[in-house]
Design a protein around this motif. Structure first.
Motif, PDB file in Angstrom:
ATOM      1  N   ASN A  15       0.763  -1.100   0.055  1.00 58.02           N
ATOM      2  CA  ASN A  15       0.087   0.046   0.125  1.00 58.02           C
ATOM      3  C   ASN A  15       0.735   1.224  -0.198  1.00 58.02           C
ATOM      4  OD1 ASN A  15      -2.503  -1.364  -0.024  1.00 58.02           O
ATOM      5  ND2 ASN A  15      -2.474  -1.741   1.945  1.00 58.02           N
ATOM      6  N   GLU A  16       2.004   1.440   0.852  1.00 60.91           N
ATOM      7  CA  GLU A  16       2.832   2.429   0.771  1.00 60.91           C
ATOM      8  C   GLU A  16       3.656   2.605  -0.614  1.00 60.91           C
ATOM      9  OE1 GLU A  16       5.523   1.545   4.094  1.00 60.91           O
ATOM     10  OE2 GLU A  16       3.941   2.178   5.812  1.00 60.91           O
ATOM     11  N   ASP A  17       3.949   1.302  -0.867  1.00 58.66           N
ATOM     12  CA  ASP A  17       4.491   1.479  -2.177  1.00 58.66           C
ATOM     13  C   ASP A  17       3.557   1.960  -3.511  1.00 58.66           C
ATOM     14  OD1 ASP A  17       6.627   1.336  -4.165  1.00 58.66           O
ATOM     15  OD2 ASP A  17       6.147  -0.866  -4.768  1.00 58.66           O
ATOM     16  N   CYS A  18       2.335   1.453  -3.439  1.00 59.25           N
ATOM     17  CA  CYS A  18       1.359   1.965  -4.282  1.00 59.25           C
ATOM     18  C   CYS A  18       1.012   3.582  -4.042  1.00 59.25           C
ATOM     19  CB  CYS A  18       0.066   1.096  -3.933  1.00 59.25           C
ATOM     20  SG  CYS A  18      -1.364   1.556  -5.116  1.00 59.25           S
ATOM     21  N   SER A  19       1.293   3.847  -2.870  1.00 59.14           N
ATOM     22  CA  SER A  19       0.834   5.407  -2.586  1.00 59.14           C
ATOM     23  C   SER A  19       1.998   6.220  -3.131  1.00 59.14           C
ATOM     24  CB  SER A  19       0.854   5.722  -1.163  1.00 59.14           C
ATOM     25  OG  SER A  19       0.670   6.953  -0.985  1.00 59.14           O
ATOM     26  N   ASN A  20       3.258   5.655  -2.996  1.00 57.32           N
ATOM     27  CA  ASN A  20       4.546   6.275  -3.386  1.00 57.32           C
ATOM     28  C   ASN A  20       4.512   6.543  -4.861  1.00 57.32           C
ATOM     29  OD1 ASN A  20       5.655   6.929  -0.970  1.00 57.32           O
ATOM     30  ND2 ASN A  20       6.448   4.899  -0.823  1.00 57.32           N
ATOM     31  N   LYS A  21       4.161   5.335  -5.501  1.00 56.05           N
ATOM     32  CA  LYS A  21       4.135   5.130  -7.197  1.00 56.05           C
ATOM     33  C   LYS A  21       3.068   6.090  -7.606  1.00 56.05           C
ATOM     34  CE  LYS A  21       6.159   0.721  -7.725  1.00 56.05           C
ATOM     35  NZ  LYS A  21       5.843  -0.745  -8.189  1.00 56.05           N
ATOM     36  N   LYS A  22       1.932   6.254  -6.945  1.00 61.74           N
ATOM     37  CA  LYS A  22       0.911   7.222  -7.278  1.00 61.74           C
ATOM     38  C   LYS A  22       1.213   8.592  -7.133  1.00 61.74           C
ATOM     39  CE  LYS A  22      -3.393   4.572  -5.817  1.00 61.74           C
ATOM     40  NZ  LYS A  22      -4.473   4.401  -4.943  1.00 61.74           N
ATOM     41  N   THR A  23       2.190   8.744  -6.093  1.00 64.10           N
ATOM     42  CA  THR A  23       2.588  10.225  -5.962  1.00 64.10           C
ATOM     43  C   THR A  23       3.655  10.509  -7.109  1.00 64.10           C
ATOM     44  OG1 THR A  23       2.431  10.213  -3.682  1.00 64.10           O
ATOM     45  CG2 THR A  23       4.000  11.715  -4.490  1.00 64.10           C
ATOM     46  N   ILE A  54       3.557   9.079 -10.015  1.00 64.67           N
ATOM     47  CA  ILE A  54       2.893   9.004 -11.263  1.00 64.67           C
ATOM     48  C   ILE A  54       2.343  10.515 -11.355  1.00 64.67           C
ATOM     49  CG2 ILE A  54       0.870   8.348 -12.364  1.00 64.67           C
ATOM     50  CD1 ILE A  54       1.437   5.489 -11.330  1.00 64.67           C
ATOM     51  N   VAL A  55       2.028  10.971 -10.454  1.00 67.54           N
ATOM     52  CA  VAL A  55       1.470  12.046 -10.470  1.00 67.54           C
ATOM     53  C   VAL A  55       2.501  13.185 -10.968  1.00 67.54           C
ATOM     54  CG1 VAL A  55       0.517  14.375  -9.032  1.00 67.54           C
ATOM     55  CG2 VAL A  55      -0.261  11.951  -8.926  1.00 67.54           C
ATOM     56  N   SER A  56       3.726  13.160  -9.954  1.00 67.68           N
ATOM     57  CA  SER A  56       4.826  13.957 -10.445  1.00 67.68           C
ATOM     58  C   SER A  56       5.459  13.732 -11.938  1.00 67.68           C
ATOM     59  CB  SER A  56       6.404  13.560  -9.387  1.00 67.68           C
ATOM     60  OG  SER A  56       7.359  14.444  -9.782  1.00 67.68           O
ATOM     61  N   LEU A  57       5.307  12.713 -12.319  1.00 72.46           N
ATOM     62  CA  LEU A  57       6.029  12.381 -13.864  1.00 72.46           C
ATOM     63  C   LEU A  57       4.601  12.947 -14.738  1.00 72.46           C
ATOM     64  CD1 LEU A  57       7.023   8.645 -13.604  1.00 72.46           C
ATOM     65  CD2 LEU A  57       8.351  10.472 -13.988  1.00 72.46           C
ATOM     66  N   LYS A  58       3.554  12.856 -14.296  1.00 76.05           N
ATOM     67  CA  LYS A  58       2.745  13.508 -15.040  1.00 76.05           C
ATOM     68  C   LYS A  58       2.785  15.210 -15.533  1.00 76.05           C
ATOM     69  CE  LYS A  58      -1.358  10.147 -14.666  1.00 76.05           C
ATOM     70  NZ  LYS A  58      -2.336  10.039 -14.196  1.00 76.05           N
ATOM     71  N   GLN A  59       3.167  15.645 -13.932  1.00 71.40           N
ATOM     72  CA  GLN A  59       3.316  17.042 -14.301  1.00 71.40           C
ATOM     73  C   GLN A  59       4.579  17.269 -14.969  1.00 71.40           C
ATOM     74  OE1 GLN A  59       3.520  18.212  -9.884  1.00 71.40           O
ATOM     75  NE2 GLN A  59       1.430  17.954  -9.682  1.00 71.40           N
ATOM     76  N   ARG A  60       5.698  16.285 -14.966  1.00 67.25           N
ATOM     77  CA  ARG A  60       6.920  16.609 -15.811  1.00 67.25           C
ATOM     78  C   ARG A  60       6.550  16.467 -17.125  1.00 67.25           C
ATOM     79  NH1 ARG A  60      11.401  13.077 -12.827  1.00 67.25           N
ATOM     80  NH2 ARG A  60      12.639  14.127 -14.601  1.00 67.25           N
ATOM     81  N   LEU A  61       5.651  15.364 -17.524  1.00 68.03           N
ATOM     82  CA  LEU A  61       5.501  15.164 -18.957  1.00 68.03           C
ATOM     83  C   LEU A  61       4.554  16.607 -19.329  1.00 68.03           C
ATOM     84  CD1 LEU A  61       5.500  13.256 -21.048  1.00 68.03           C
ATOM     85  CD2 LEU A  61       3.133  12.552 -20.239  1.00 68.03           C
ATOM     86  N   ASN A  62       3.666  16.965 -18.613  1.00 60.19           N
ATOM     87  CA  ASN A  62       2.920  18.404 -18.949  1.00 60.19           C
ATOM     88  C   ASN A  62       3.903  19.499 -19.184  1.00 60.19           C
ATOM     89  OD1 ASN A  62       0.465  17.115 -18.951  1.00 60.19           O
ATOM     90  ND2 ASN A  62       0.121  17.562 -16.846  1.00 60.19           N
ATOM     91  N   VAL A  63       4.904  19.643 -18.336  1.00 59.35           N
ATOM     92  CA  VAL A  63       6.052  20.569 -18.524  1.00 59.35           C
ATOM     93  C   VAL A  63       6.958  20.453 -19.922  1.00 59.35           C
ATOM     94  CG1 VAL A  63       8.029  21.729 -17.549  1.00 59.35           C
ATOM     95  CG2 VAL A  63       5.982  21.484 -15.959  1.00 59.35           C
TER      96      VAL A  63
END
Length: 260
Positions: free
Chosen positions: A69-77, A79-88
């Motif tokens: 669950n923690e790993d999944c939460s970290n991966k979600k975070t 993924i969100v960061s990667l999405k933001q970087r992808l948008n940038v």
């Protein structure tokens, strides 16, 4: 009575047999119950051990689930960061693409200007070649016309150079001769001055004083006169300084002549 006793005995024997049979059945039941109890105990122990193992496995699974669950939460975070970087990155890509197209258009314009400049350069080079040819022809004609005049000027320059060289040689010899003459004249003046001083000194001293001084110094009167004629240190330094000045003057004259 015997018959009744026999009957009683038979009844008691029958009762004993029944009791024996009942005891045997009870013993069998007891043995079976003991065996069943032992079996139940072993099963209970096995079940307890299984339960302990299951509990440990359950705890391990719970820890793994928590870690997942923690790993999944970290991966979600992440993924969100990667999405933001992808948008940038997408925005930057769009910006750079616009810059690329703009630069490409500017380069095409500059290439066109460069082509025009190259054409003009070729035309200019052709015109320069024509001008150089014409100038070369004119210079060739002028060279033919001025060749004789140039030879005359060169002869005059050579003659003037020879005369200047002769004059410089004469001036150098003259300066050396002047220096030598000045030095000789100074020496003669000093010698005359010194002799005059010695004569004045000898006039001031009587012959007896001269002889007395010679006897004290244990020298002859002639040696005493030579001692009196020796220059003092101040006069020697003055003579040396005048000689150095004469050399500097000669060197200065030579430098002036060499600079011409």
């Amino acid at each position: 009575t015997i018959k009744s006793l026999k009957n009683e005995v038979q009844e008691k024997e029958e009762q004993n047999r029944e009791l024996q049979a009942k005891i045997s059945r009870q013993e069998r039941d007891l043995h079976m119950k003991r065996h069943l109890i032992e079996d139940l105990r072993s099963r209970l122990k096995a079940n307890q051990e299984n339960e302990k193992t299951c509990n440990e496995t359950l705890e391990s699974l719970e820890r793994k689930v928590k870690a997942l669950n923690e790993d999944c939460s970290n991966k979600k975070t992440s993924i969100v960061s990667l999405k933001q970087r992808l948008n940038v990155t997408a925005r930057e890509k769009s910006h750079y693409e616009q810059m690329y197209h703009k630069t490409k258009d500017e380069l095409e314009k500059k290439d066109l200007k460069l082509s025009n400049l190259e054409s003009k350069m070729i035309e200019t080079e052709c015109a320069m070649t024509e001008l150089e040819t014409a100038a070369s022809q004119q210079l060739h004609g002028l060279a033919k016309q001025s060749g004789q005049a140039l030879e005359t000027v060169q002869k005059k320059l050579l003659l003037a150079s020879d005369r200047v060289e002769q004059f410089m040689t004469f001036v150098k010899a003259l300066t050396r001769e002047l220096q030598h003459s000045v030095q000789e004249l100074r020496i003669k003046i000093k010698q005359a001055k010194k002799k005059e001083e010695v004569r004045a000194c000898k006039k001031g001293l009587s012959q007896e004083s001269v002889q007395l001084a010679a006897s004290i110094l244990n020298v002859s009167t002639t040696d005493l006169e030579e001692i009196l004629e020796v220059e003092d240190d101040e006069e020697t330094a003055k003579t040396k300084m005048e000689s150095e000045k004469d050399k500097e003057w000669l060197h200065y004259i030579q430098k002036l002549l060499e600079a011409q």
